[in-house]
Each structure stands twice: as C-alpha cells, then as structure tokens.
Motif scaffolding. Structure first.
Motif, PDB file in Angstrom:
ATOM      1  N   PHE A  84      -8.897   6.852   5.062  1.00 20.45           N
ATOM      2  CA  PHE A  84      -9.232   5.516   5.558  1.00 20.45           C
ATOM      3  C   PHE A  84     -10.224   4.807   4.644  1.00 20.45           C
ATOM      4  N   ASN A  85     -10.942   5.542   3.819  1.00 18.54           N
ATOM      5  CA  ASN A  85     -11.666   4.895   2.726  1.00 18.54           C
ATOM      6  C   ASN A  85     -10.675   4.206   1.798  1.00 18.54           C
ATOM      7  N   PHE A  86      -9.586   4.895   1.512  1.00 16.37           N
ATOM      8  CA  PHE A  86      -8.539   4.321   0.664  1.00 16.37           C
ATOM      9  C   PHE A  86      -7.917   3.095   1.323  1.00 16.37           C
ATOM     10  N   VAL A  87      -7.622   3.193   2.620  1.00 14.93           N
ATOM     11  CA  VAL A  87      -7.032   2.062   3.343  1.00 14.93           C
ATOM     12  C   VAL A  87      -7.953   0.847   3.303  1.00 14.93           C
ATOM     13  N   LEU A  88      -9.243   1.080   3.553  1.00 12.82           N
ATOM     14  CA  LEU A  88     -10.205  -0.027   3.534  1.00 12.82           C
ATOM     15  C   LEU A  88     -10.356  -0.623   2.144  1.00 12.82           C
ATOM     16  N   MET A  89     -10.327   0.233   1.118  1.00 12.85           N
ATOM     17  CA  MET A  89     -10.393  -0.263  -0.248  1.00 12.85           C
ATOM     18  C   MET A  89      -9.231  -1.210  -0.515  1.00 12.85           C
ATOM     19  N   HIS A  90      -8.057  -0.838  -0.006  1.00 14.38           N
ATOM     20  CA  HIS A  90      -6.875  -1.673  -0.199  1.00 14.38           C
ATOM     21  C   HIS A  90      -7.018  -2.996   0.538  1.00 14.38           C
ATOM     22  N   VAL A  91      -7.544  -2.972   1.765  1.00 12.67           N
ATOM     23  CA  VAL A  91      -7.736  -4.209   2.525  1.00 12.67           C
ATOM     24  C   VAL A  91      -8.730  -5.119   1.815  1.00 12.67           C
ATOM     25  N   VAL A  92      -9.810  -4.543   1.283  1.00 12.98           N
ATOM     26  CA  VAL A  92     -10.818  -5.335   0.584  1.00 12.98           C
ATOM     27  C   VAL A  92     -10.227  -5.981  -0.669  1.00 12.98           C
ATOM     28  N   ALA A  93      -9.432  -5.191  -1.410  1.00 16.00           N
ATOM     29  CA  ALA A  93      -8.890  -5.691  -2.672  1.00 16.00           C
ATOM     30  C   ALA A  93      -7.810  -6.743  -2.461  1.00 16.00           C
ATOM     31  N   GLU A  94      -6.954  -6.539  -1.444  1.00 16.75           N
ATOM     32  CA  GLU A  94      -5.788  -7.398  -1.271  1.00 16.75           C
ATOM     33  C   GLU A  94      -5.951  -8.431  -0.161  1.00 16.75           C
ATOM     34  N   ARG A  95      -6.938  -8.246   0.710  1.00 12.67           N
ATOM     35  CA  ARG A  95      -7.141  -9.139   1.853  1.00 12.67           C
ATOM     36  C   ARG A  95      -5.854  -9.289   2.666  1.00 12.67           C
ATOM     37  N   ASN A  96      -5.263  -8.135   2.995  1.00 10.63           N
ATOM     38  CA  ASN A  96      -3.966  -8.157   3.684  1.00 10.63           C
ATOM     39  C   ASN A  96      -4.002  -7.240   4.901  1.00 10.63           C
ATOM     40  N   LEU A  97      -4.928  -7.490   5.804  1.00  9.47           N
ATOM     41  CA  LEU A  97      -5.116  -6.632   6.973  1.00  9.47           C
ATOM     42  C   LEU A  97      -3.839  -6.485   7.787  1.00  9.47           C
ATOM     43  N   SER A  98      -3.136  -7.578   8.012  1.00  5.61           N
ATOM     44  CA  SER A  98      -1.927  -7.516   8.848  1.00  5.61           C
ATOM     45  C   SER A  98      -0.859  -6.634   8.224  1.00  5.61           C
TER      46      SER A  98
ATOM     47  N   VAL B 181      -1.414  -4.112   6.160  1.00  2.00           N
ATOM     48  CA  VAL B 181      -1.884  -2.736   6.258  1.00  2.00           C
ATOM     49  C   VAL B 181      -1.660  -2.192   7.661  1.00  2.00           C
ATOM     50  N   GLU B 182      -1.939  -3.011   8.672  1.00  2.00           N
ATOM     51  CA  GLU B 182      -1.697  -2.594  10.055  1.00  2.00           C
ATOM     52  C   GLU B 182      -0.221  -2.269  10.269  1.00  2.00           C
ATOM     53  N   GLU B 183       0.645  -3.065   9.671  1.00  2.00           N
ATOM     54  CA  GLU B 183       2.084  -2.828   9.800  1.00  2.00           C
ATOM     55  C   GLU B 183       2.473  -1.490   9.173  1.00  2.00           C
ATOM     56  N   VAL B 184       1.902  -1.205   7.999  1.00  2.00           N
ATOM     57  CA  VAL B 184       2.189   0.070   7.323  1.00  2.00           C
ATOM     58  C   VAL B 184       1.677   1.248   8.155  1.00  2.00           C
ATOM     59  N   LEU B 185       0.484   1.118   8.708  1.00  2.00           N
ATOM     60  CA  LEU B 185      -0.083   2.181   9.544  1.00  2.00           C
ATOM     61  C   LEU B 185       0.815   2.445  10.748  1.00  2.00           C
ATOM     62  N   GLY B 186       1.313   1.355  11.361  1.00  5.41           N
ATOM     63  CA  GLY B 186       2.198   1.497  12.512  1.00  5.41           C
ATOM     64  C   GLY B 186       3.513   2.162  12.142  1.00  5.41           C
ATOM     65  N   GLN B 187       4.049   1.784  10.988  1.00  3.68           N
ATOM     66  CA  GLN B 187       5.309   2.381  10.538  1.00  3.68           C
ATOM     67  C   GLN B 187       5.169   3.870  10.265  1.00  3.68           C
ATOM     68  N   ASN B 188       3.963   4.308   9.984  1.00  2.42           N
ATOM     69  CA  ASN B 188       3.729   5.720   9.688  1.00  2.42           C
ATOM     70  C   ASN B 188       3.123   6.475  10.871  1.00  2.42           C
ATOM     71  N   GLY B 189       3.272   5.914  12.060  1.00  5.73           N
ATOM     72  CA  GLY B 189       2.981   6.675  13.261  1.00  5.73           C
ATOM     73  C   GLY B 189       1.659   6.394  13.941  1.00  5.73           C
ATOM     74  N   MET B 190       0.834   5.492  13.433  1.00  4.64           N
ATOM     75  CA  MET B 190      -0.447   5.223  14.076  1.00  4.64           C
ATOM     76  C   MET B 190      -0.204   4.429  15.354  1.00  4.64           C
TER      77      MET B 190
ATOM     78  N   MET C 114       0.847  -1.193   0.000  1.00  2.00           N
ATOM     79  CA  MET C 114       0.000   0.000   0.000  1.00  2.00           C
ATOM     80  C   MET C 114       0.878   1.238   0.000  1.00  2.00           C
ATOM     81  N   LYS C 115       0.660   2.115  -0.963  1.00  2.00           N
ATOM     82  CA  LYS C 115       1.443   3.336  -1.055  1.00  2.00           C
ATOM     83  C   LYS C 115       0.955   4.357  -0.035  1.00  2.00           C
ATOM     84  N   VAL C 116       1.888   5.025   0.581  1.00  2.00           N
ATOM     85  CA  VAL C 116       1.561   6.017   1.603  1.00  2.00           C
ATOM     86  C   VAL C 116       1.979   7.399   1.115  1.00  2.00           C
TER      87      VAL C 116
END
Length: 218
Positions: free
Chosen positions: A67-81, A83-92, A1-3
């Motif tokens: 977060f609409n974009f984030v959810l779209m990515h999770v739906v398309a790729e089925r890669n929740l874990s 995505v969570e890792e990317v969110l954490g790396q970017n400060g969430m 997922m591009k940030v």
C-alpha cells in the motif's frame, strides 16, 4: 497501475481484517510515508496481529509495502478512482476500499507533501553489485581461420571440433547481483546474469542510446 502477486496477497490479507483494524493499518501507513512495518507498529502490536488475527510479520510487511506502492502511484498519477477500480478488480472489498478512500480524503494532501521528501519503501532493495569476467573454455570458442589445415588427404574434416579454437578474446562475462528484502538484516538473495562478448557489446550500445535519449530530454 501494475498488479503483482505481492499486492494481490496484501489485498487478501487486508480483507481478513475488520474495518476498524483496517482503519488503523491504513492510517499508520498514511501517518509515516515510506516507513517499514517495524517503524509503524510496536512489537506488542505485531504479536497481536500474529496471535489474534493470523497475520504474520511477513504478511504485515507485505501489506505495508504494497500500500506504500499504491499510495505512491496515487500521488504520482492523481488517479484515485482508477486505483480504487484496480483494487476492486483484484478482490478488495468495497468496505475496505471505502476506508482507503476516506483516509485519502483526510490525509492525502499532507501525505503527498511528505512523501516527496522521503523515498518510498520497496519490497527488495539492491544490497550490492559485483561483476567479474570469466573465461569458460566451452563457451569461448571462435572459428579457425585456416580451415584447410584441418583437412585430410581426401579434403574432408575428420573432427568438426577442430574448426574452433579456445580464444581469450571471446570471454563470458558474469554479472552477480545481491538483493536484500526490506526490513531483513541477514537474508541476502543472489542471482547472476551471463553474457557473451557480443551480448555485452550490444548491452553497452543500448545503454548509450538510452543516455542519448535522456540527454535530449534535459
């Protein structure tokens, strides 16, 4: 997922909210897939975000769009874990990531079904597209064929500019685009791209190659 910076800003703003308020924001996004912030929150709620939580309308809109974009990515790729890792790396924060995870566990399947029935919201949408061909004298020069006509008696060319002529066969093509941010009614941003004749030819050849590749996939 591009940030990008919009997502990073959205994470920063979401981190500033308490966990209960984060649950409300993420829950609204899950409840109405692809909707803009004005369709998720009432005017009174938007004012409370601004007055009590220092989250203005643009920041709230960015949270929803991101977060609409984030959810779209999770739906398309089925890669929740991932995505969570990317969110954490970017400060969430981990607490906010946990809210996101629990909301997905509870509403993810229903969201996936509903999002396929409705296009996702984006930060900018293409409002209109125009193009024009303009002949700009300084950019339409072609070499002269009969160079000998411009030589003096000593066989020298006195002015190098004489080697070129202004030719309508070499026009500059300008494409003008207009984008309109989602949720905005009056703000329209314009930008243009200028091509020389050879660049336009190359562009269309590339488009034909892309079309041929797509045809092979069908």
């Amino acid at each position: 997922m591009k940030v990008n910076k919009n997502l990073q800003d959205a994470i920063l703003n979401l981190n500033s909210l308490s966990i209960p308020r984060t649950e409300i924001v993420i829950g609204r996004i899950f409840s109405k897939p692809g909707q803009l912030y004005k369709e998720l929150f009432t005017e009174d709620e938007i004012k409370k975000f601004q007055n009590n939580l220092n989250i203005n309308e643009q920041q709230l809109a960015n949270i929803v769009n991101a977060f609409n974009f984030v959810l779209m990515h999770v739906v398309a790729e089925r890669n929740l874990s991932q995505v969570e890792e990317v969110l954490g790396q970017n400060g969430m924060s981990q607490d906010h990531i946990e809210v996101f995870r629990q909301q997905w566990i509870q509403y993810g399947n229903e969201y996936s079904i509903r999002i396929r029935e409705k296009p996702i919201a984006v930060q900018d949408v293409l409002h209109s597209f125009n193009w024009k061909i303009s002949l700009q004298v300084d950019e339409s020069r072609l070499p002269q064929k009969n160079v000998a006509n411009f030589m003096n008696v000593d066989g020298k060319i006195e002015d190098a500019n004489d080697l070129y002529s202004y030719d309508a066969r070499n026009p500059a093509t300008t494409f003008v685009f207009e984008t309109k941010p989602s949720g905005e009614t009056n703000k329209v941003d314009k930008f243009s791209i200028k091509f020389q004749k050879a660049q336009v030819q190359e562009l269309f050849e590339q488009l034909e190659s892309i079309q041929e590749s797509l045809d092979k996939l069908i």
